[in-house]
Design a protein around this motif. Structure first.
Motif, PDB file in Angstrom:
ATOM      1  N   ASP A  35       0.755  -1.048   0.126  1.00  0.00           N
ATOM      2  CA  ASP A  35       0.026   0.055  -0.062  1.00  0.00           C
ATOM      3  C   ASP A  35       0.806   1.238   0.079  1.00  0.00           C
ATOM      4  OD1 ASP A  35      -2.351  -1.478   0.067  1.00  0.00           O
ATOM      5  OD2 ASP A  35      -2.503  -1.573   2.266  1.00  0.00           O
ATOM      6  N   ILE A  87      -3.329   3.503  -2.363  1.00  0.00           N
ATOM      7  CA  ILE A  87      -3.870   2.465  -3.455  1.00  0.00           C
ATOM      8  C   ILE A  87      -2.620   1.246  -3.152  1.00  0.00           C
ATOM      9  CG2 ILE A  87      -4.357   4.210  -5.105  1.00  0.00           C
ATOM     10  CD1 ILE A  87      -1.634   4.170  -6.213  1.00  0.00           C
ATOM     11  N   GLU A 143      -4.965   9.487  -1.796  1.00  0.00           N
ATOM     12  CA  GLU A 143      -5.630   8.128  -1.352  1.00  0.00           C
ATOM     13  C   GLU A 143      -4.568   6.977  -1.180  1.00  0.00           C
ATOM     14  OE1 GLU A 143      -8.870   8.161  -0.529  1.00  0.00           O
ATOM     15  OE2 GLU A 143      -8.876  10.323  -1.015  1.00  0.00           O
ATOM     16  N   GLU A 170       0.641   5.886  -0.845  1.00  0.00           N
ATOM     17  CA  GLU A 170      -0.316   7.145  -1.204  1.00  0.00           C
ATOM     18  C   GLU A 170      -0.367   7.341  -2.541  1.00  0.00           C
ATOM     19  OE1 GLU A 170       0.187  10.086   1.518  1.00  0.00           O
ATOM     20  OE2 GLU A 170      -0.409  11.435   0.056  1.00  0.00           O
TER      21      GLU A 170
END
Ligand SMILES: O=P(O)(O)OC[C@H]1O[C@H](OP(=O)(O)OP(=O)(O)O)[C@H](O)[C@@H]1O
Ligand SMILES: O=c1cc[nH]c(=O)[nH]1
Ligand SMILES: [Mg+2]
Length: 209
Positions: free
Chosen positions: A53, A62, A60, A55
């Motif tokens: 993961d 991703i 958001e 940013e």
């Protein structure tokens, strides 16, 4: 062990240019790097990936992929392997480099080791051997012996041209190693050169012929 002959049109075209009797050292060297690059693309196709993961551009979180598991050390075999090295490193810019030096005795065709400097954590890495020619297989077998003695357990090799005799010898000695070659040629001549082959790759790359 798996032997992969990579018959991509770009590879076949570039290898064809290298086979010409009139090829210059400059062109041979450039093409060796380019084919080395394309072979690296194919050889790394099965590296495992994992999700991570980050940013994204919009702020958001991703999920993206990244390569998982062991890192790579590239192992050029002096001299001729140096001709492929830059092309390989273009795709693997963070790889560490483990250099081994062996030459083939012209009379006996036995490999003569004269240098090695491998990364200290080779037991934690995939070794990607690079050498333009796999002829009798003696040089490759000696290199794999050395890497295994130093603790390496995952070994792959990239070659421009391989002879059936050499492939068979390596399969027998080291059945766990994966070979990627741009061509499996016809045979060896009485002096251990591959036919149709490329001639002496080291001499062409370094201009010493
Ligand atoms: O499979 P084999 O029969 O062992 O032969 C293959 C070896 O021969 C060539 O090196 P060479 O001995 O010419 O050294 P060089 O790279 O210094 O020219 C080639 O680059 C391989 O390392
Ligand atoms: O064909 C061959 C065999 C060994 N080494 C080369 O450079 N070429
Ligand atoms: Mg040579």
């Amino acid at each position: 062990m798996a032997v992969h002959e990579i018959t991509h049109p770009l590879i076949q075209h570039k290898l064809g240019l290298m086979r010409a009797a009139t090829v210059s050292s400059k062109d041979f060297r450039e093409l060796a790097g380019e084919v080395g690059n394309l072979l690296t693309y194919e050889a790394t196709r099965t590296l495992p990936t994992e999700n991570t993961d980050i940013e994204g551009w919009g702020g958001e979180p991703i999920s993206v992929k990244r390569i998982k598991g062991k890192k790579i050390t590239v192992v050029p075999i002096l001299r001729a392997g140096l001709g492929m090295l830059d092309g390989v490193l273009e795709l693997l810019p963070n790889a560490k480099i483990s250099v081994v030096g062996l030459y083939r005795n012209e009379e006996t065709l036995e490999p003569v080791p004269y240098f090695d400097k491998v990364v200290t954590d080779i037991d934690q890495r995939i070794a990607l051997i690079v050498d333009p020619m796999l002829a009798t297989g003696g040089t490759l077998i000696a290199t794999i012996d050395l890497l295994k003695q130093k603790g390496c357990t995952h070994i792959m090799g990239l070659f421009l041209v391989a002879a059936p005799e050499g492939i068979e010898a390596v399969v027998n000695a080291h059945p766990d190693v994966d070979i990627f070659t741009a061509a499996i040629d016809d045979r060896l001549n009485s002096k251990g050169y591959i036919l149709p082959g490329l001639g002496d790759a080291g001499d062409k790359i370094f201009g010493t012929r």
